[in-house]
Write a protein that holds these residues in place. Structure first.
Motif, PDB file in Angstrom:
ATOM      1  N   MET A   1       0.849  -1.201   0.000  1.00  0.00           N
ATOM      2  CA  MET A   1       0.000   0.000   0.000  1.00  0.00           C
ATOM      3  C   MET A   1       0.878   1.241   0.000  1.00  0.00           C
ATOM      4  O   MET A   1       1.868   1.314   0.725  1.00  0.00           O
ATOM      5  N   ALA A   2       0.534   2.209  -0.837  1.00  0.00           N
ATOM      6  CA  ALA A   2       1.315   3.433  -0.904  1.00  0.00           C
ATOM      7  C   ALA A   2       1.162   4.229   0.390  1.00  0.00           C
ATOM      8  O   ALA A   2       0.134   4.185   1.060  1.00  0.00           O
ATOM      9  N   HIS A   3       2.247   4.932   0.750  1.00  0.00           N
ATOM     10  CA  HIS A   3       2.210   5.775   1.941  1.00  0.00           C
ATOM     11  C   HIS A   3       1.243   6.929   1.734  1.00  0.00           C
ATOM     12  O   HIS A   3       1.263   7.583   0.692  1.00  0.00           O
ATOM     13  N   ARG A   4       0.401   7.156   2.714  1.00  0.00           N
ATOM     14  CA  ARG A   4      -0.554   8.256   2.622  1.00  0.00           C
ATOM     15  C   ARG A   4       0.073   9.534   3.171  1.00  0.00           C
ATOM     16  O   ARG A   4       0.445   9.596   4.343  1.00  0.00           O
ATOM     17  N   PRO A   5       0.165  10.557   2.333  1.00  0.00           N
ATOM     18  CA  PRO A   5       0.789  11.802   2.798  1.00  0.00           C
ATOM     19  C   PRO A   5      -0.120  12.536   3.767  1.00  0.00           C
ATOM     20  O   PRO A   5      -1.335  12.362   3.781  1.00  0.00           O
ATOM     21  N   THR A   6       0.503  13.354   4.592  1.00  0.00           N
ATOM     22  CA  THR A   6      -0.267  14.221   5.471  1.00  0.00           C
ATOM     23  C   THR A   6      -0.354  15.601   4.825  1.00  0.00           C
ATOM     24  O   THR A   6       0.406  15.942   3.932  1.00  0.00           O
ATOM     25  N   GLY A   7      -1.300  16.402   5.277  1.00  0.00           N
ATOM     26  CA  GLY A   7      -1.459  17.730   4.706  1.00  0.00           C
ATOM     27  C   GLY A   7      -2.414  17.724   3.524  1.00  0.00           C
ATOM     28  O   GLY A   7      -2.905  16.686   3.084  1.00  0.00           O
ATOM     29  N   ARG A   8      -2.640  18.913   3.007  1.00  0.00           N
ATOM     30  CA  ARG A   8      -3.624  19.097   1.945  1.00  0.00           C
ATOM     31  C   ARG A   8      -3.112  18.564   0.611  1.00  0.00           C
ATOM     32  O   ARG A   8      -1.968  18.768   0.239  1.00  0.00           O
ATOM     33  N   ASN A   9      -3.979  17.876  -0.103  1.00  0.00           N
ATOM     34  CA  ASN A   9      -3.687  17.415  -1.454  1.00  0.00           C
ATOM     35  C   ASN A   9      -4.415  18.350  -2.417  1.00  0.00           C
ATOM     36  O   ASN A   9      -5.647  18.369  -2.463  1.00  0.00           O
ATOM     37  N   LYS A  10      -3.684  19.135  -3.180  1.00  0.00           N
ATOM     38  CA  LYS A  10      -4.323  20.155  -4.014  1.00  0.00           C
ATOM     39  C   LYS A  10      -5.161  19.556  -5.136  1.00  0.00           C
ATOM     40  O   LYS A  10      -5.995  20.250  -5.719  1.00  0.00           O
ATOM     41  N   TRP A  11      -4.975  18.286  -5.449  1.00  0.00           N
ATOM     42  CA  TRP A  11      -5.762  17.632  -6.491  1.00  0.00           C
ATOM     43  C   TRP A  11      -7.111  17.136  -5.972  1.00  0.00           C
ATOM     44  O   TRP A  11      -8.013  16.837  -6.774  1.00  0.00           O
ATOM     45  N   LEU A  12      -7.246  17.009  -4.654  1.00  0.00           N
ATOM     46  CA  LEU A  12      -8.469  16.443  -4.064  1.00  0.00           C
ATOM     47  C   LEU A  12      -9.035  17.429  -3.043  1.00  0.00           C
ATOM     48  O   LEU A  12      -8.451  17.621  -1.969  1.00  0.00           O
ATOM     49  N   PRO A  13     -10.159  18.074  -3.337  1.00  0.00           N
ATOM     50  CA  PRO A  13     -10.731  19.057  -2.417  1.00  0.00           C
ATOM     51  C   PRO A  13     -11.071  18.492  -1.046  1.00  0.00           C
ATOM     52  O   PRO A  13     -11.113  19.224  -0.070  1.00  0.00           O
ATOM     53  N   ARG A  14     -11.324  17.210  -0.966  1.00  0.00           N
ATOM     54  CA  ARG A  14     -11.544  16.591   0.344  1.00  0.00           C
ATOM     55  C   ARG A  14     -10.742  15.300   0.428  1.00  0.00           C
ATOM     56  O   ARG A  14     -10.521  14.611  -0.577  1.00  0.00           O
ATOM     57  N   PRO A  15     -10.263  14.955   1.640  1.00  0.00           N
ATOM     58  CA  PRO A  15      -9.430  13.762   1.773  1.00  0.00           C
ATOM     59  C   PRO A  15     -10.236  12.490   1.574  1.00  0.00           C
ATOM     60  O   PRO A  15     -11.383  12.388   2.022  1.00  0.00           O
ATOM     61  N   PRO A  16      -9.673  11.499   0.893  1.00  0.00           N
ATOM     62  CA  PRO A  16     -10.365  10.217   0.726  1.00  0.00           C
ATOM     63  C   PRO A  16     -10.589   9.525   2.071  1.00  0.00           C
ATOM     64  O   PRO A  16      -9.819   9.704   3.019  1.00  0.00           O
ATOM     65  N   SER A  17     -11.640   8.743   2.134  1.00  0.00           N
ATOM     66  CA  SER A  17     -11.975   8.003   3.350  1.00  0.00           C
ATOM     67  C   SER A  17     -11.197   6.695   3.408  1.00  0.00           C
ATOM     68  O   SER A  17     -11.150   5.936   2.437  1.00  0.00           O
ATOM     69  N   ALA A  18     -10.595   6.431   4.556  1.00  0.00           N
ATOM     70  CA  ALA A  18      -9.870   5.175   4.731  1.00  0.00           C
ATOM     71  C   ALA A  18     -10.817   3.983   4.769  1.00  0.00           C
ATOM     72  O   ALA A  18     -10.394   2.832   4.585  1.00  0.00           O
ATOM     73  N   ALA A  19     -12.111   4.229   4.991  1.00  0.00           N
ATOM     74  CA  ALA A  19     -13.079   3.145   5.095  1.00  0.00           C
ATOM     75  C   ALA A  19     -13.757   2.816   3.772  1.00  0.00           C
ATOM     76  O   ALA A  19     -14.595   1.905   3.709  1.00  0.00           O
ATOM     77  N   ALA A  20     -13.424   3.517   2.704  1.00  0.00           N
ATOM     78  CA  ALA A  20     -14.100   3.306   1.421  1.00  0.00           C
ATOM     79  C   ALA A  20     -13.806   1.912   0.862  1.00  0.00           C
ATOM     80  O   ALA A  20     -12.673   1.432   0.896  1.00  0.00           O
TER      81      ALA A  20
END
Length: 246
Positions: A1-20
């Motif tokens: 699994m790729a490392h999930r970065p912290t902080g704002r992702n400018k490509w995604l207005p809202r952070p993805p859900s880890a439960a999806a």
């Protein structure tokens, strides 16, 4: 699994859900930003819909619009890669269908996780374009188109914003005009082609070339070219198919 970065992702207005259980990355079409998906739910049956914010619009207005869909795909992938850890798909409508195709192709070419499916709406296949009335419009035509769209969505056109977004739309149409792909890259993931019964911009019967790009299923839904913005339930059900929907 790729490392999930912290902080704002400018490509995604809202952070993805880890439960999806699955994700659909929704790319905005020409002249629009991620807010075009504001009427869509965040998730349905465990599958989340993630609007993608592109350079040159809304929160990224100061950034240049990419010159090609290939350039856009190469820039987008590093930002999305940490979230390709569940079944995922790309959805693109009109010109953004080609951006969705190119990012899918780049993932497959480079051996990164491949989409479970690509969904393309209201767009001819890469080898059959460019097509549509936007190619012959001047700035006045672009402004009229944007004003009509804002009005249809229940808003009041703001002349200053319309003027700004005419520039974005013109740049997007130029990118579309440059996209010539006589021999498209065949995808290993299946493709679902979505047409609309009253689409007078890209009619459903012009979209028959997609099988050259991969295994293709075609679906015709009721409505005009922009009905997708209303989050029609039949479209949402289609997008969640095969992505771990509960």
């Amino acid at each position: 699994m790729a490392h999930r970065p912290t902080g704002r992702n400018k490509w995604l207005p809202r952070p993805p859900s880890a439960a999806a259980a699955g994700r659909v990355f929704c790319i905005p079409y020409s002249g629009s930003g991620a807010s075009m998906y504001r009427q869509w739910p965040r998730e349905q049956d465990g599958v989340e819909f993630l609007p993608v914010e592109l350079p040159g619009r809304e929160t990224r207005f100061a950034e240049p619009v990419p010159q090609t869909y290939q350039e856009l795909a190469a820039a987008m992938i590093p930002a999305l890669e940490p979230y390709l850890d569940v079944p995922f798909a790309f959805f693109g409508h009109c010109s953004s269908a080609l951006a969705a195709y190119e990012v899918s192709a780049e993932l497959i070419r480079t051996g990164l996780p491949a989409p479970a499916r690509l969904y393309v709406s209201s767009q001819v296949a890469p080898q059959d374009g460019p097509a549509g009335r936007f190619l012959t419009m001047d700035d006045a035509g672009f402004a009229a188109e944007l004003e009509q769209l804002v009005t249809e969505q229940g808003g009041t056109p703001n002349p200053d914003l319309i003027e700004l977004y005419v520039e974005v739309l013109r740049a997007d149409v130029d990118t579309y005009r440059r996209y010539v792909m006589p021999d498209p890259y065949p995808l290993s993931c299946p493709i679902t082609v979505v047409g609309w019964t009253e689409d007078d911009i890209i009619p459903y019967d012009t979209m028959g070339g997609w099988p050259k790009c991969g295994e293709t299923t075609s679906v015709l839904l009721e409505g005009r070219h922009h009905r997708l913005m209303e989050a029609p339930q039949e479209l949402l059900r289609l997008l969640t198919t095969g992505l771990g929907a509960r």
